[in-house]
Write an enzyme that holds these catalytic residues in place. Structure first.
Site, PDB file in Angstrom:
ATOM      1  N   HIS A  81       0.618  -1.428  -0.265  1.00 47.64           N
ATOM      2  CA  HIS A  81       0.031   0.230   0.072  1.00 47.64           C
ATOM      3  C   HIS A  81       0.769   1.333   0.238  1.00 47.64           C
ATOM      4  O   HIS A  81       1.778   0.938   0.532  1.00 47.64           O
ATOM      5  CB  HIS A  81      -0.815  -0.294   1.483  1.00 47.64           C
ATOM      6  N   GLU A  83       0.410   3.815   2.058  1.00 47.12           N
ATOM      7  CA  GLU A  83       1.218   4.477   2.949  1.00 47.12           C
ATOM      8  C   GLU A  83       2.526   3.806   3.247  1.00 47.12           C
ATOM      9  O   GLU A  83       3.304   4.424   4.067  1.00 47.12           O
ATOM     10  CB  GLU A  83       0.117   4.183   4.521  1.00 47.12           C
ATOM     11  N   CYS A 109      -5.331   0.701   6.368  1.00 49.85           N
ATOM     12  CA  CYS A 109      -5.722  -0.324   6.240  1.00 49.85           C
ATOM     13  C   CYS A 109      -4.842  -0.317   7.720  1.00 49.85           C
ATOM     14  O   CYS A 109      -4.340   0.301   7.935  1.00 49.85           O
ATOM     15  CB  CYS A 109      -5.412  -1.436   5.383  1.00 49.85           C
ATOM     16  N   CYS A 112      -1.635  -0.654   8.034  1.00 51.04           N
ATOM     17  CA  CYS A 112      -0.231   0.364   7.274  1.00 51.04           C
ATOM     18  C   CYS A 112      -1.162   1.221   8.765  1.00 51.04           C
ATOM     19  O   CYS A 112       0.054   2.614   8.843  1.00 51.04           O
ATOM     20  CB  CYS A 112      -1.146   0.828   6.179  1.00 51.04           C
TER      21      CYS A 112
END
Length: 160
Positions: A81, A83, A109, A112
């Site tokens: 992801h 991040e 999420c 993250c």
């Protein structure tokens, strides 16, 4: 007529939207900017680990996640992801992000969110809410990480 300069939040979010275009998974093209003291420290987008195939080239690697309440959701696990990619880039280049702010398309999420908390980031700014954001929102609250949204819109995916 006077020109309205964008706020710092608007400025960094515009950069997020540009970075997201580099994403290599059409299911969740997202970007992230980590900033502190009005300066960009690190950026990231959704993509496979360096040297590994991208969803856009070979397809998704979908996993079904069963939640405690019996419900399930589907996630592409081929990619990292945005991040987490931004956090990894900061670490790779020796840039401290402690006390910074991460800007991203939607609520991070759970994984993250945990990385954000442990990296010392103190604020998260999102355009939209993620459809499975409740756990992340609660963790941010418990860890005293400020969470701000531009809108109350909900980001959803086909076959989520």
């Amino acid at each position: 007529m006077a020109y309205n300069r964008p706020s710092w939040d608007d400025y960094f979010m515009d950069v997020v939207l540009s970075i997201a275009k580099r994403g290599t998974c059409e299911r969740g093209r997202a970007g992230a900017v980590i900033a502190k003291d009005k300066k960009i420290l690190s950026t990231g987008y959704v993509g496979s680990p360096a040297g590994l195939p991208h969803c856009d080239d070979v397809g998704h690697q979908i996993k079904k996640i069963i939640h405690e309440d019996g419900s399930f959701s589907k996630h592409c696990t081929r990619t990292i992801h945005a991040e987490k990619n931004a956090i990894c880039q900061a670490a790779k280049h020796g840039v401290s992000i402690d006390g910074g702010t991460v800007y991203t398309n939607f609520t991070p999420c759970k994984n993250c969110a945990m990385a954000i908390i442990n990296s010392g980031i103190k604020r998260v700014v999102c355009i939209k809410k993620y459809h499975a954001a409740a756990e992340s929102e609660e963790m941010f609250k418990q860890a005293n990480v400020q969470l701000d949204y531009f809108t109350n819109e909900l980001e959803t995916y086909e076959n989520q």
